[in-house]
Design an enzyme around this catalytic site. Sequence first.
Site, PDB file in Angstrom:
ATOM      1  N   PRO A  49       0.685  -1.108   0.076  1.00 54.39           N
ATOM      2  CA  PRO A  49       0.029   0.033  -0.074  1.00 54.39           C
ATOM      3  C   PRO A  49       0.741   1.261   0.112  1.00 54.39           C
ATOM      4  CG  PRO A  49      -0.192  -1.243   1.887  1.00 54.39           C
ATOM      5  CD  PRO A  49       0.415  -2.140   1.161  1.00 54.39           C
ATOM      6  N   ASN A  92       8.197  -5.551  -0.961  1.00 48.29           N
ATOM      7  CA  ASN A  92       8.055  -4.301   0.104  1.00 48.29           C
ATOM      8  C   ASN A  92       6.636  -4.207   0.229  1.00 48.29           C
ATOM      9  OD1 ASN A  92       7.821  -1.917   1.421  1.00 48.29           O
ATOM     10  ND2 ASN A  92       8.910  -0.597  -0.057  1.00 48.29           N
ATOM     11  N   ALA A 145       3.206  -0.660   4.662  1.00 47.12           N
ATOM     12  CA  ALA A 145       2.596  -0.719   6.295  1.00 47.12           C
ATOM     13  C   ALA A 145       2.265  -2.182   6.567  1.00 47.12           C
ATOM     14  CB  ALA A 145       1.771   0.369   6.442  1.00 47.12           C
ATOM     15  N   HIS A 170      12.824  -2.431   2.342  1.00 45.02           N
ATOM     16  CA  HIS A 170      12.143  -1.203   2.581  1.00 45.02           C
ATOM     17  C   HIS A 170      13.087  -0.085   2.092  1.00 45.02           C
ATOM     18  CE1 HIS A 170       9.243  -3.230   4.897  1.00 45.02           C
ATOM     19  NE2 HIS A 170      10.128  -3.993   5.500  1.00 45.02           N
ATOM     20  N   ARG A 207      13.051   4.916  12.399  1.00 47.94           N
ATOM     21  CA  ARG A 207      11.876   5.661  12.349  1.00 47.94           C
ATOM     22  C   ARG A 207      10.840   5.163  13.607  1.00 47.94           C
ATOM     23  NH1 ARG A 207       9.134   5.174   6.384  1.00 47.94           N
ATOM     24  NH2 ARG A 207       8.001   7.052   7.679  1.00 47.94           N
TER      25      ARG A 207
HETATM   26  O1  CA2 Z   1      10.239   2.403   3.828  1.00 49.71           O
HETATM   27  C1  CA2 Z   1       9.534   1.585   3.118  1.00 49.71           C
HETATM   28  O2  CA2 Z   1      10.038   1.090   2.012  1.00 49.71           O
HETATM   29  C2  CA2 Z   1       8.375   1.372   3.817  1.00 49.71           C
HETATM   30  O3  CA2 Z   1       7.990   0.035   3.303  1.00 49.71           O
HETATM   31  C3  CA2 Z   1       7.338   2.216   3.167  1.00 49.71           C
HETATM   32  C4  CA2 Z   1       5.962   2.314   3.638  1.00 49.71           C
HETATM   33  C5  CA2 Z   1       6.022   2.376   5.137  1.00 49.71           C
HETATM   34  O4  CA2 Z   1       4.585   2.335   5.653  1.00 49.71           O
HETATM   35  C6  CA2 Z   1       6.821   1.451   5.806  1.00 49.71           C
HETATM   36  O5  CA2 Z   1       6.934   1.445   7.255  1.00 49.71           O
HETATM   37  C7  CA2 Z   1       8.284   1.656   5.130  1.00 49.71           C
HETATM   38  C8  CA2 Z   1       5.288   3.335   2.854  1.00 49.71           C
HETATM   39  C9  CA2 Z   1       4.927   3.244   1.674  1.00 49.71           C
HETATM   40  C10 CA2 Z   1       4.979   4.404   0.882  1.00 49.71           C
HETATM   41  O6  CA2 Z   1       4.147   5.533   1.401  1.00 49.71           O
HETATM   42  C11 CA2 Z   1       4.241   6.740   0.607  1.00 49.71           C
HETATM   43  C12 CA2 Z   1       3.400   7.504   1.248  1.00 49.71           C
HETATM   44  C13 CA2 Z   1       3.303   8.990   0.667  1.00 49.71           C
HETATM   45  C14 CA2 Z   1       4.058   9.294  -0.447  1.00 49.71           C
HETATM   46  C15 CA2 Z   1       5.101   8.231  -0.729  1.00 49.71           C
HETATM   47  C16 CA2 Z   1       5.084   7.126  -0.250  1.00 49.71           C
END
Ligand code: CA2
Length: 153
Positions: free
Chosen positions: A14, A78, A81, A104, A111
């Site tokens: 997501p 990946n 969340a 990731h 974080r």
């Molecule tokens: O660091 C990563 O790759 C994560 O998997 C990215 C997820 C986050 O929930 C994980 O904790 C770490 C989030 C996906 C990207 O979300 C975005 C939201 C707004 C703008 C760009 C990307």
Amino acid sequence: MPGSAPPVFVLNGPNLNLLGRRDRTIYGTATLADVEQLCRDEAARLGLGLDFRQSNHEGVLIDWIHEAIGIGAPVVGNFGAYTHTSIAIMDALANVEAPVIEVHISDIHAREEFRHTSYVSLVATEAVIGKGVEGYVLALQRVDRLWDQGPRG
Ligand code: CA2
């Protein structure tokens, strides 16, 4: 006669469709299309097939993991969340016999506390964390090293 090798499934969870459009200080400027191109170039260089997908839906991601299991494909994942919440994705990944590499973009351990738990890490063969989008390239290189089309590792 051995069949041809299945492609590496690169599965994105997501919000990864928003990459490059928001939160650039955390995730950088590359879009998901840029990440796909990076993966395509590296897979071609390594002689691997590639199936690159993104979904915002947990059940769809699980169906794709089952598809990978069905054809013996490795998974670079990946799961966004869902990494921190989804026992269902973990249970599905536990049945993948080929390598599973968790990716990731950001360093989840540096974080918020709630990102420090990864259910995916409990079943992944290896993880590439906090290397930016280059982490996908490193993950494909790990698959290439680990994968002799036998069981995991
Ligand atoms: O660091 C990563 O790759 C994560 O998997 C990215 C997820 C986050 O929930 C994980 O904790 C770490 C989030 C996906 C990207 O979300 C975005 C939201 C707004 C703008 C760009 C990307």
